[in-house]
Write an enzyme that holds these catalytic residues in place. Structure first.
Site, PDB file in Angstrom:
ATOM      1  N   ARG A 188      -7.246 -12.736  17.366  1.00 31.78           N
ATOM      2  CA  ARG A 188      -6.104 -13.574  16.936  1.00 31.78           C
ATOM      3  C   ARG A 188      -6.607 -14.758  16.105  1.00 31.78           C
ATOM      4  O   ARG A 188      -6.903 -15.827  16.644  1.00 31.78           O
ATOM      5  CB  ARG A 188      -5.316 -14.055  18.162  1.00 31.78           C
TER       6      ARG A 188
ATOM      7  N   TYR B  86     -12.860  -2.364  36.149  1.00 33.62           N
ATOM      8  CA  TYR B  86     -13.207  -3.727  35.700  1.00 33.62           C
ATOM      9  C   TYR B  86     -14.512  -4.157  36.371  1.00 33.62           C
ATOM     10  O   TYR B  86     -15.425  -4.663  35.709  1.00 33.62           O
ATOM     11  CB  TYR B  86     -12.075  -4.720  36.012  1.00 33.62           C
TER      12      TYR B  86
ATOM     13  N   PHE C 114      -6.309 -14.460  31.528  1.00 38.54           N
ATOM     14  CA  PHE C 114      -6.918 -13.241  32.076  1.00 38.54           C
ATOM     15  C   PHE C 114      -5.917 -12.375  32.862  1.00 38.54           C
ATOM     16  O   PHE C 114      -5.802 -11.169  32.627  1.00 38.54           O
ATOM     17  CB  PHE C 114      -8.090 -13.671  32.977  1.00 38.54           C
TER      18      PHE C 114
END
Ligand code: NDP
Ligand code: 8X3
Length: 256
Positions: A39, A156, A193
């Site tokens: 971004r 994860y 997150f």
């Protein structure tokens, strides 16, 4: 203490959370910043908030999981920015919190491609220059999740265990050079997150931090700054930092 003044610091995932906090700490200490994230507008907003008007920065719109984009971004840096002194491999994310046998395979791909492969690509394209110049420091952002697996954390946690192994392996492979390698492994930090993990469900994300005092991104940036400013013969291999309210991935003191 080593100074980072005029050192070139590449921070991945600088558009939010821990990466943005690192940008502030290193800017205040006079470093030259290469800030990378997908971004670009968020990076542009960030640099407006950096207090010192003399901060030198170079923005990179970059998806770390895109190998050829990483190769091209690093190999086409302007000469004044190409000699990276400090690489902060921070870009990363979790997607989903599902039982492994029910997990979304697209979520797995995204975590593996970003947290493992992205970190590897940056390392592979940046570290040879450090070796050639005989100086440098790589800081990888791991997690408590790389030390302790928690239910539904499966993939994860696997990516962060991989980061831990890669940090150790890189340190071994760089033995005999002055290049340092550190892994900074936080517990719960309030950032975007959890919102990313829950695909934008902000109510669910807020509940993660409800009734606890989590770490802030600045807490983590302080530790990263500490690691890189030790005298040049000192290597901080690994730091695990947790909120006082968290004893392990599953033991959290909630007051509500
Ligand atoms: P945020 O979601 O606030 O920030 C994540 C950053 O990573 C963003 O700047 C995002 O930028 C960037 N990013 C994600 N995917 C990519 C990609 N493919 N290419 C480039 N940049 C990417 O979370 P945190 O600040 O919390 O996360 C930073 C690191 O800290 C991660 O590695 C995370 O795993 C780790 N961590 C976080 C903890 C926590 O509790 N928050 C605890 C332990 C470790 P953009 O979307 O603009 O590309
Ligand atoms: C982020 C912390 O415990 O949600 O790495 O995995 S945790």
């Amino acid at each position: 203490m080593l100074s980072v003044e005029n050192q070139i610091v590449l921070i991945t995932g600088a558009s939010s959370g821990i990466g943005a906090a690192c940008a502030k700490v290193f800017a205040n200490a006079g470093a030259k910043l290469i800030l990378a994230a997908r971004r670009l507008e968020r990076l542009q907003e960030l640099v407006q908030t950096l207090h010192t008007s003399s901060v030198q920065f170079h923005l990179l719109q970059l998806d770390v999981s895109d190998r050829s984009a990483v190769e091209s971004a690093i190999s086409t840096l302007p000469p004044a920015w190409s000699e990276i002194d400090i690489l902060i491999n921070n870009a990363g994310l979790s997607r989903g919190l599902d039982k492994l046998h029910e997990g979304d395979i697209q979520d797995w791909e995204e975590m593996i491609d970003t947290n493992i492969k992205g970190l590897l690509y940056l390392t592979r394209y940046v570290v040879p220059g450090m070796v050639k110049r005989d100086r440098g420091h790589v800081v990888n952002i791991g997690s408590i999740a790389g030390h302790q697996i928690y239910p539904r954390g499966n993939v994860y946690c696997g990516t962060k265990a991989a980061v831990r192994a890669i940090s150790e392996g890189l340190k071994q492979d760089l033995l005999g050079t002055p290049i340092r390698v550190s892994s900074v492994d936080p517990g719960m930090v309030e950032t975007e997150f959890s919102e990313v993990r829950f695909h934008g469900d902000s109510d669910r994300a807020k509940k993660v931090y409800q009734g606890v005092t989590p770490l802030t991104p600045d807490d983590v940036a302080d530790v990263i700054f500490f690691c890189v400013t030790r005298p040049s013969h000192v290597n901080i291999n690994e730091v695990v930092l947790m909120p006082v309210d968290q004893a392990s991935t599953t033991l959290v003191n909630r007051r509500t």
